[in-house]
Scaffold this motif. Structure first.
Motif, short mmCIF file in Angstrom:
data_model
loop_
_atom_site.label_atom_id
_atom_site.label_comp_id
_atom_site.label_asym_id
_atom_site.label_seq_id
_atom_site.Cartn_x
_atom_site.Cartn_y
_atom_site.Cartn_z
N MET A 4 0.84 -1.18 0.00
CA MET A 4 0.00 0.00 0.00
C MET A 4 0.89 1.25 0.00
O MET A 4 1.90 1.28 0.68
CB MET A 4 -0.90 -0.04 1.22
CG MET A 4 -1.94 1.01 1.24
SD MET A 4 -3.27 0.53 2.38
CE MET A 4 -4.55 1.46 1.68
N GLN A 5 0.51 2.24 -0.74
CA GLN A 5 1.31 3.44 -0.89
C GLN A 5 0.95 4.45 0.20
O GLN A 5 -0.20 4.79 0.39
CB GLN A 5 1.07 4.06 -2.27
CG GLN A 5 2.05 5.09 -2.66
CD GLN A 5 3.41 4.49 -3.03
OE1 GLN A 5 3.73 3.39 -2.66
NE2 GLN A 5 4.19 5.23 -3.75
N TYR A 6 1.97 4.92 0.93
CA TYR A 6 1.75 5.87 2.00
C TYR A 6 2.34 7.25 1.71
O TYR A 6 2.24 8.13 2.54
CB TYR A 6 2.37 5.36 3.30
CG TYR A 6 1.67 4.15 3.83
CD1 TYR A 6 0.42 4.24 4.39
CD2 TYR A 6 2.27 2.90 3.76
CE1 TYR A 6 -0.23 3.13 4.87
CE2 TYR A 6 1.63 1.78 4.24
CZ TYR A 6 0.38 1.90 4.81
OH TYR A 6 -0.26 0.80 5.28
N ILE A 7 2.98 7.39 0.57
CA ILE A 7 3.61 8.68 0.29
C ILE A 7 3.01 9.32 -0.95
O ILE A 7 2.49 8.65 -1.83
CB ILE A 7 5.14 8.55 0.14
CG1 ILE A 7 5.51 7.58 -0.99
CG2 ILE A 7 5.78 8.11 1.43
CD1 ILE A 7 6.99 7.53 -1.29
N ASP A 8 3.08 10.62 -1.00
CA ASP A 8 2.62 11.41 -2.13
C ASP A 8 3.76 12.36 -2.49
O ASP A 8 4.14 13.21 -1.69
CB ASP A 8 1.37 12.20 -1.71
CG ASP A 8 0.83 13.05 -2.84
OD1 ASP A 8 1.10 12.72 -4.00
OD2 ASP A 8 0.13 14.05 -2.55
N LYS A 59 2.11 6.91 9.61
CA LYS A 59 3.25 6.19 9.03
C LYS A 59 4.45 7.10 8.79
O LYS A 59 5.47 6.66 8.31
CB LYS A 59 2.84 5.54 7.70
CG LYS A 59 1.71 4.56 7.81
CD LYS A 59 2.15 3.33 8.56
CE LYS A 59 1.02 2.32 8.64
NZ LYS A 59 1.38 1.14 9.37
N ASP A 60 4.33 8.38 9.12
CA ASP A 60 5.42 9.33 8.91
C ASP A 60 6.51 9.07 9.94
O ASP A 60 6.29 9.25 11.14
CB ASP A 60 4.89 10.76 9.04
CG ASP A 60 5.93 11.81 8.72
OD1 ASP A 60 7.10 11.45 8.54
OD2 ASP A 60 5.56 13.00 8.65
N PRO A 61 7.69 8.63 9.53
CA PRO A 61 8.76 8.30 10.48
C PRO A 61 9.17 9.48 11.36
O PRO A 61 9.48 9.31 12.53
CB PRO A 61 9.93 7.86 9.59
CG PRO A 61 9.34 7.54 8.27
CD PRO A 61 8.10 8.36 8.14
N GLN A 62 9.16 10.68 10.81
CA GLN A 62 9.54 11.85 11.61
C GLN A 62 8.53 12.08 12.73
O GLN A 62 8.90 12.34 13.87
CB GLN A 62 9.65 13.09 10.73
CG GLN A 62 10.13 14.31 11.50
CD GLN A 62 10.32 15.53 10.61
OE1 GLN A 62 10.11 15.44 9.40
NE2 GLN A 62 10.71 16.63 11.19
N LYS A 63 7.26 11.97 12.42
CA LYS A 63 6.22 12.15 13.44
C LYS A 63 6.30 11.04 14.49
O LYS A 63 6.13 11.29 15.67
CB LYS A 63 4.83 12.17 12.80
CG LYS A 63 4.62 13.30 11.85
CD LYS A 63 3.58 14.23 12.34
CE LYS A 63 3.33 15.26 11.26
NZ LYS A 63 3.38 16.58 11.72
N GLN A 64 6.55 9.82 14.04
CA GLN A 64 6.69 8.70 14.97
C GLN A 64 7.88 8.92 15.91
O GLN A 64 7.78 8.68 17.11
CB GLN A 64 6.85 7.39 14.22
CG GLN A 64 5.60 6.91 13.54
CD GLN A 64 5.82 5.62 12.75
OE1 GLN A 64 6.95 5.29 12.40
NE2 GLN A 64 4.74 4.91 12.48
N THR A 65 8.99 9.40 15.37
CA THR A 65 10.18 9.66 16.17
C THR A 65 9.92 10.75 17.19
O THR A 65 10.30 10.64 18.36
CB THR A 65 11.36 10.05 15.27
OG1 THR A 65 11.59 9.01 14.32
CG2 THR A 65 12.62 10.28 16.07
N SER A 71 9.14 17.59 -5.64
CA SER A 71 10.36 17.08 -5.00
C SER A 71 10.26 17.04 -3.47
O SER A 71 11.26 17.09 -2.78
CB SER A 71 11.58 17.91 -5.40
OG SER A 71 11.76 17.84 -6.79
N THR A 72 9.05 16.99 -2.95
CA THR A 72 8.86 16.83 -1.50
C THR A 72 8.03 15.58 -1.26
O THR A 72 7.25 15.16 -2.11
CB THR A 72 8.15 18.04 -0.87
OG1 THR A 72 6.87 18.18 -1.47
CG2 THR A 72 8.94 19.31 -1.05
N ILE A 73 8.22 15.00 -0.11
CA ILE A 73 7.46 13.80 0.23
C ILE A 73 6.45 14.15 1.31
O ILE A 73 6.82 14.66 2.38
CB ILE A 73 8.39 12.67 0.73
CG1 ILE A 73 9.36 12.28 -0.38
CG2 ILE A 73 7.59 11.48 1.21
CD1 ILE A 73 10.41 11.28 0.06
#
Length: 67
Positions: free
Chosen positions: A1-5, A18-24, A9-11
């Motif tokens: 399943m796709q979680y990125i858009d 599922k955002d690793p930065q938010k999880q961290t 040139s930005t993600i």
């Protein structure tokens, strides 16, 4: 399943969970809260130990004075 858009040139994560930065960031905040709670618990335990020690000393003095 796709979680990125990917646009311009930005993600951008479609599912913010599922955002690793938010999880961290959330894990860092949770760890900080747990450390603070642990320190407060240790301080409470130290106060209780002091109180119990003082009460035991008082009981010993009362027993020694009554004998």
């Amino acid at each position: 399943m796709q979680y990125i858009d990917i646009k311009d040139s930005t993600i951008n994560f479609v599912n913010e969970d599922k955002d690793p930065q938010k999880q961290t960031e959330q894990m860092g905040a949770d760890l900080g809260n747990l450390l603070m709670e642990s320190a407060m618990d240790k301080a409470t335990i130290m106060q209780l130990e002091d109180t119990v020690g003082n009460l035991l000393l008082e009981v010993a003095m009362l027993k020694g004075g009554a004998a």
